[in-house]
Motif scaffolding. Structure first.
Motif, short mmCIF file in Angstrom:
data_model
loop_
_atom_site.label_atom_id
_atom_site.label_comp_id
_atom_site.label_asym_id
_atom_site.label_seq_id
_atom_site.Cartn_x
_atom_site.Cartn_y
_atom_site.Cartn_z
N GLN A 231 43.21 24.30 37.26
CA GLN A 231 42.60 25.32 39.05
C GLN A 231 44.26 26.48 38.60
O GLN A 231 43.23 27.93 38.42
N ILE A 232 45.36 26.54 37.70
CA ILE A 232 45.89 26.84 36.97
C ILE A 232 45.88 27.59 36.33
O ILE A 232 45.73 28.91 35.69
N ILE A 233 45.23 26.86 35.06
CA ILE A 233 45.23 27.16 33.93
C ILE A 233 43.73 27.89 33.80
O ILE A 233 43.11 28.81 33.35
N VAL A 234 42.50 27.65 35.25
CA VAL A 234 41.13 28.44 35.37
C VAL A 234 41.90 29.82 35.21
O VAL A 234 41.20 30.52 35.02
N GLY A 235 43.29 30.06 36.06
CA GLY A 235 43.51 31.16 36.79
C GLY A 235 44.02 32.07 36.07
O GLY A 235 43.78 33.29 35.97
N ASP A 236 44.63 31.93 34.74
CA ASP A 236 45.69 31.54 33.77
C ASP A 236 44.13 32.66 33.53
O ASP A 236 44.22 34.01 32.19
N ILE A 237 43.26 31.74 32.63
CA ILE A 237 42.13 32.61 32.16
C ILE A 237 41.62 33.61 32.68
O ILE A 237 41.15 34.33 31.90
N ALA A 238 41.15 33.53 34.21
CA ALA A 238 40.70 34.31 34.54
C ALA A 238 41.63 35.85 34.64
O ALA A 238 41.20 37.07 34.10
N LEU A 239 42.85 35.24 34.51
CA LEU A 239 43.73 36.87 34.42
C LEU A 239 43.90 36.86 33.01
O LEU A 239 44.30 38.48 32.74
N LEU A 240 43.73 36.13 32.08
CA LEU A 240 43.96 36.88 30.49
C LEU A 240 42.61 37.48 30.02
O LEU A 240 42.94 38.64 29.25
N ARG A 241 41.70 37.51 30.84
CA ARG A 241 40.57 37.68 30.76
C ARG A 241 40.36 39.22 31.50
O ARG A 241 39.36 40.15 30.31
#
Length: 172
Positions: A35-45
């Motif tokens: 879930q942290i990675i999913v959140g990171d990806i959203a922020l990077l996008r």
């Protein structure tokens, strides 16, 4: 590792990957939850990184991973094939293909995808000199390589090393 460092490392990992990278793999790699990675990806996008989700994981859009290519016209005898290929991969090149321009048949090409010395060695083992001969045997050793690299500077260095080695044919 702080959040910003992890996100930079995610982008670096995606840019170096040739296939989709799963959130689970990234989570394990960075010792955080999926879930942290999913959140990171959203922020990077949201910060203008063009990350694409696939059913197998994340990839960076090719615009983000633009590679530079150049075609080198070279000539050498069969004994120097390994030296020529190693120069290219040692200085950051990926040899995408080899082709010759045959007087009768035109362009004859073969995909290579050689990016390190191990790939070069495996390719050379297939050239046994009997049944499997290099394409350049059709054109008095003159052949072309399409080479991909991270930058024009890398391609310039490869060109310089090929000239120093006496491989490059100047078409000017």
């Amino acid at each position: 590792m702080d959040n910003n460092s992890r996100r930079k490392m995610i982008i670096e990992h995606l840019s170096n990957s040739t296939k989709p990278v799963s959130a689970s793999f990234l989570a394990e790699l960075f010792c955080v939850s999926r879930q942290i990675i999913v959140g990171d990806i959203a922020l990077l996008r949201a910060s203008e990184h063009n990350i694409i989700s696939t059913n197998r994981g994340y990839i960076l859009d090719d615009i983000m991973r633009k590679k530079h290519t150049r075609v080198f016209k070279v000539s050498h005898d069969e004994m120097r094939t390994e030296e020529e290929l190693n120069i290219i991969v040692d200085f950051g090149g990926k040899i995408l293909d080899v082709y010759v321009i045959h007087e009768l048949y035109g362009k004859i090409s073969a995909k290579l995808d050689l990016s390190n010395r191990n790939h070069v060695q495996n390719f050379l083992e297939c050239l046994d000199g009997n049944a499997n001969k290099p394409l350049c045997k059709l054109t008095d050793n003159v052949h072309y390589h399409t080479v991909e690299a991270e930058s024009e500077e890398d391609l310039d260095l490869i060109e310089k090393k090929l000239v120093e080695g006496g491989f490059l044919i100047d078409e000017k």
